[in-house]
Write an enzyme that holds these catalytic residues in place. Structure first.
Site, PDB file in Angstrom:
ATOM      1  CB  SER A 282       5.301  -7.519  -1.167  1.00 25.31           C
ATOM      2  OG  SER A 282       5.431  -7.688   0.214  1.00 25.31           O
ATOM      3  CB  SER A 283       9.770  -6.806   1.914  1.00 19.86           C
ATOM      4  OG  SER A 283       8.698  -6.659   2.808  1.00 19.86           O
ATOM      5  CB  CYS A 284       5.986 -10.974   2.138  1.00 19.05           C
ATOM      6  SG  CYS A 284       4.940 -10.945   0.702  1.00 19.05           S
TER       7      CYS A 284
ATOM      8  CE1 TYR B 251      -0.165  -9.390  -1.499  1.00 16.14           C
ATOM      9  CE2 TYR B 251       1.902  -9.545  -0.286  1.00 16.14           C
ATOM     10  CZ  TYR B 251       0.985  -8.797  -1.002  1.00 16.14           C
ATOM     11  OH  TYR B 251       1.211  -7.457  -1.198  1.00 16.14           O
TER      12      TYR B 251
ATOM     13  CE  LYS C  52       2.108  -8.434  -4.536  1.00 17.70           C
ATOM     14  NZ  LYS C  52       1.564  -7.465  -5.493  1.00 17.70           N
TER      15      LYS C  52
ATOM     16  CG  ASN D 114       6.721  -2.952   6.504  1.00 20.60           C
ATOM     17  OD1 ASN D 114       6.048  -3.910   6.160  1.00 20.60           O
ATOM     18  ND2 ASN D 114       7.795  -3.068   7.270  1.00 20.60           N
TER      19      ASN D 114
ATOM     20  CG  HIS E 172       0.014  -3.036   6.542  1.00 23.27           C
ATOM     21  ND1 HIS E 172      -0.282  -2.579   5.278  1.00 23.27           N
ATOM     22  CD2 HIS E 172       0.110  -4.372   6.436  1.00 23.27           C
ATOM     23  CE1 HIS E 172      -0.368  -3.601   4.443  1.00 23.27           C
ATOM     24  NE2 HIS E 172      -0.132  -4.699   5.114  1.00 23.27           N
TER      25      HIS E 172
ATOM     26  NE  ARG F  35      -3.874   0.082  20.097  1.00 21.27           N
ATOM     27  CZ  ARG F  35      -2.855  -0.596  20.602  1.00 21.27           C
ATOM     28  NH1 ARG F  35      -2.078  -1.279  19.795  1.00 21.27           N
ATOM     29  NH2 ARG F  35      -2.610  -0.589  21.879  1.00 21.27           N
TER      30      ARG F  35
HETATM   31  N1  LIG Z   1       0.950  -1.080   1.516  1.00 24.37           N
HETATM   32  C1  LIG Z   1       2.135  -1.612   1.740  1.00 24.37           C
HETATM   33  O1  LIG Z   1       2.711  -1.493   2.827  1.00 24.37           O
HETATM   34  C2  LIG Z   1       2.840  -2.364   0.652  1.00 24.37           C
HETATM   35  C3  LIG Z   1       4.087  -2.897   0.944  1.00 24.37           C
HETATM   36  C4  LIG Z   1       4.747  -3.621  -0.019  1.00 24.37           C
HETATM   37  C5  LIG Z   1       4.166  -3.798  -1.260  1.00 24.37           C
HETATM   38  N2  LIG Z   1       2.958  -3.271  -1.544  1.00 24.37           N
HETATM   39  C6  LIG Z   1       2.403  -3.533  -2.881  1.00 24.37           C
HETATM   40  O2  LIG Z   1       1.977  -2.347  -3.515  1.00 24.37           O
HETATM   41  C7  LIG Z   1       0.846  -2.645  -4.343  1.00 24.37           C
HETATM   42  C8  LIG Z   1      -0.282  -1.694  -4.007  1.00 24.37           C
HETATM   43  O3  LIG Z   1      -0.606  -1.828  -2.622  1.00 24.37           O
HETATM   44  P1  LIG Z   1      -1.503  -0.769  -1.844  1.00 24.37           P
HETATM   45  O4  LIG Z   1      -0.989  -0.688  -0.478  1.00 24.37           O
HETATM   46  O5  LIG Z   1      -1.652   0.442  -2.680  1.00 24.37           O
HETATM   47  O6  LIG Z   1      -2.891  -1.563  -1.792  1.00 24.37           O
HETATM   48  P2  LIG Z   1      -4.365  -0.978  -1.865  1.00 24.37           P
HETATM   49  O7  LIG Z   1      -4.418   0.377  -1.267  1.00 24.37           O
HETATM   50  O8  LIG Z   1      -5.280  -2.035  -1.334  1.00 24.37           O
HETATM   51  O9  LIG Z   1      -4.601  -0.826  -3.439  1.00 24.37           O
HETATM   52  C9  LIG Z   1      -4.769  -1.924  -4.270  1.00 24.37           C
HETATM   53  C10 LIG Z   1      -5.760  -1.538  -5.340  1.00 24.37           C
HETATM   54  O10 LIG Z   1      -5.962  -2.653  -6.215  1.00 24.37           O
HETATM   55  C11 LIG Z   1      -7.342  -2.770  -6.486  1.00 24.37           C
HETATM   56  N3  LIG Z   1      -7.706  -4.143  -6.812  1.00 24.37           N
HETATM   57  C12 LIG Z   1      -7.529  -5.254  -6.062  1.00 24.37           C
HETATM   58  N4  LIG Z   1      -8.028  -6.328  -6.694  1.00 24.37           N
HETATM   59  C13 LIG Z   1      -8.522  -5.878  -7.866  1.00 24.37           C
HETATM   60  C14 LIG Z   1      -9.190  -6.506  -8.943  1.00 24.37           C
HETATM   61  N5  LIG Z   1      -9.467  -7.825  -8.939  1.00 24.37           N
HETATM   62  N6  LIG Z   1      -9.586  -5.743  -9.986  1.00 24.37           N
HETATM   63  C15 LIG Z   1      -9.345  -4.412  -9.998  1.00 24.37           C
HETATM   64  N7  LIG Z   1      -8.727  -3.759  -9.012  1.00 24.37           N
HETATM   65  C16 LIG Z   1      -8.326  -4.497  -7.953  1.00 24.37           C
HETATM   66  C17 LIG Z   1      -8.003  -2.348  -5.197  1.00 24.37           C
HETATM   67  O11 LIG Z   1      -9.340  -1.997  -5.397  1.00 24.37           O
HETATM   68  P3  LIG Z   1     -10.419  -2.412  -4.261  1.00 24.37           P
HETATM   69  O12 LIG Z   1      -9.913  -1.828  -2.973  1.00 24.37           O
HETATM   70  O13 LIG Z   1     -11.691  -1.803  -4.761  1.00 24.37           O
HETATM   71  O14 LIG Z   1     -10.443  -3.905  -4.234  1.00 24.37           O
HETATM   72  C18 LIG Z   1      -7.128  -1.168  -4.780  1.00 24.37           C
HETATM   73  O15 LIG Z   1      -7.564   0.041  -5.361  1.00 24.37           O
HETATM   74  C19 LIG Z   1       0.507  -4.104  -4.120  1.00 24.37           C
HETATM   75  O16 LIG Z   1       1.056  -4.880  -5.146  1.00 24.37           O
HETATM   76  C20 LIG Z   1       1.192  -4.438  -2.824  1.00 24.37           C
HETATM   77  O17 LIG Z   1       1.576  -5.780  -2.775  1.00 24.37           O
HETATM   78  C21 LIG Z   1       2.273  -2.552  -0.614  1.00 24.37           C
END
Ligand SMILES: NC(=O)c1ccc[n+]([C@@H]2O[C@H](COP(=O)([O-])OP(=O)(O)OC[C@H]3O[C@@H](n4cnc5c(N)ncnc54)[C@H](OP(=O)(O)O)[C@@H]3O)[C@@H](O)[C@H]2O)c1
Length: 321
Positions: free
Chosen positions: A110-112, A139, A143, A172, A186, A194
């Site tokens: 992530s960018s953070c 977090y 990462k 993002n 987010h 909204r």
């Molecule tokens: N969304 C953004 O804007 C963004 C930006 C930068 C980076 N990222 C990165 O992209 C990646 C995916 O993000 P996303 O936005 O797709 O998030 P997300 O929609 O919340 O998906 C994450 C998935 O991981 C699963 N998970 C979490 N903990 C788990 C565990 N202990 N065991 C098994 N499964 C688990 C979740 O299942 P449950 O929901 O059932 O827990 C969910 O299906 C992450 O690494 C995040 O840091 C996202």
């Protein structure tokens, strides 16, 4: 060499926004053997269960898109869970992948990971040059550990075992599968909700916190999925030429950013909201700008396809489903 479309590919987090985008893209590219497990089926913080899963499935490649993610409120309220869960998930998946002979793995960061005061746009070499944003430090530390874990396995086992573990750092993201929770989402999903609610209730105005002048960058999730597969499939020589063993991560951004005001008008347009937008300047602005330098990825030959306007229309269609 053409890719073997019969390879078994495990997408960890395949029901999440990014993971499901990666599954869609892999299947659209012709991959026939993409597997996943839901959180309920396999808790990735459980080392023994992750080991048993790898022993049973023996995947050829892994996309690690499972993580505990959330906004400022969640990060502030549950810092212990953010650091513990994320370290455990990535330690288990990366190590068990190695133990079970997986040669190719892509870790999503992530960018953070970049310091709060990193020069803009934030380039890969800003990593570990300053203090992190305190709200999401746990977090971000997890990462950063994930990037360093991939690099360490490459350095120790790259030659002996053919390990080639890579990392991408998305800006993002938004799109189908996003989290539209009223308090814990987010900026784009929060604005979509909204504006939609204001449209449905014929509200005369939508109030946005702050001046609207901070700038942010947004990438549609299908572009992120395409970039992930692009980086995973780059031939090793090219990848090595553009990265360093101890600075190997690759930023994935849109390339330009928009003000929060521009974003609010674009969301209003995508939703079809006819009322006014007012900026409440008594409320605080966040950091003035957060923008990634994606030139490393651009030089490698990838750039995004989906404009903010198009992406917002698609995201709103998904929200309405
Ligand atoms: N969304 C953004 O804007 C963004 C930006 C930068 C980076 N990222 C990165 O992209 C990646 C995916 O993000 P996303 O936005 O797709 O998030 P997300 O929609 O919340 O998906 C994450 C998935 O991981 C699963 N998970 C979490 N903990 C788990 C565990 N202990 N065991 C098994 N499964 C688990 C979740 O299942 P449950 O929901 O059932 O827990 C969910 O299906 C992450 O690494 C995040 O840091 C996202």
């Amino acid at each position: 060499m053409p890719n073997d479309l019969n390879q078994k590919i495990y997408v960890a987090g395949h029901r999440g926004m990014v993971g499901s985008g990666i599954v869609r893209a892999l299947e659209a590219n012709g991959y026939k053997n993409v597997i996943g497990r839901t959180h309920a089926e396999l808790d990735l913080t459980n080392q023994a269960k992750v080991a048993a899963f790898f022993e049973q499935e023996k995947p050829d490649q892994v996309y690690l898109a499972a993580a505990k993610v959330g906004g400022i409120h969640a990060n502030n309220t549950y810092p212990a869970e953010f650091i513990y869960d994320n370290l455990m998930v990535q330690n288990n998946v990366i190590h068990q992948a190695f133990v079970h002979g997986v040669k190719k793995l892509l870790f999503l960061g992530s960018s953070c990971i970049y310091p709060k005061l990193a020069p803009q746009p934030m380039s890969e070499d800003a990593l570990l040059t300053g203090k992190l944003e305190p709200t999401n430090e746990p977090y971000a530390i997890a990462k950063i550990a994930g990037i360093k874990m991939c690099e360490s396995y490459n350095r120790q086992y790259g030659v002996s075992h053919g390990v080639d573990y890579r990392s991408v750092m998305p800006t993002n993201l938004y799109g189908p599968g996003d989290n539209y929770h009223p308090e814990n989402s987010h900026v784009i999903p929060a604005l979509i909700r909204r504006f939609h609610e204001a449209k449905v209730s014929n509200a005369p105005e939508v109030v946005i916190w702050g001046t609207g002048t901070p700038k942010r960058e947004f990438l549609y999730v299908d572009d992120m999925a395409a970039a992930s597969i692009f980086v995973m499939e780059l031939d090793k020589k090219t990848y090595d030429q553009h990265t360093e063993p101890m600075q190997s991560h690759i930023n994935v951004g849109f390339g330009s950013d928009v003000t929060i005001a521009e974003l609010a008008y674009a969301v209003g347009e995508a939703v079809g909201y006819q009322g006014k937008i007012r900026f409440d300047i008594s409320k605080p602005d966040g950091s003035p700008r957060k923008w990634m330098d994606s030139s490393r990825l651009n030089r490698l030959g990838w750039s995004p396809n989906i404009s903010l306007e198009t992406g917002l229309v698609r995201a709103y269609q998904d929200f309405c489903k």
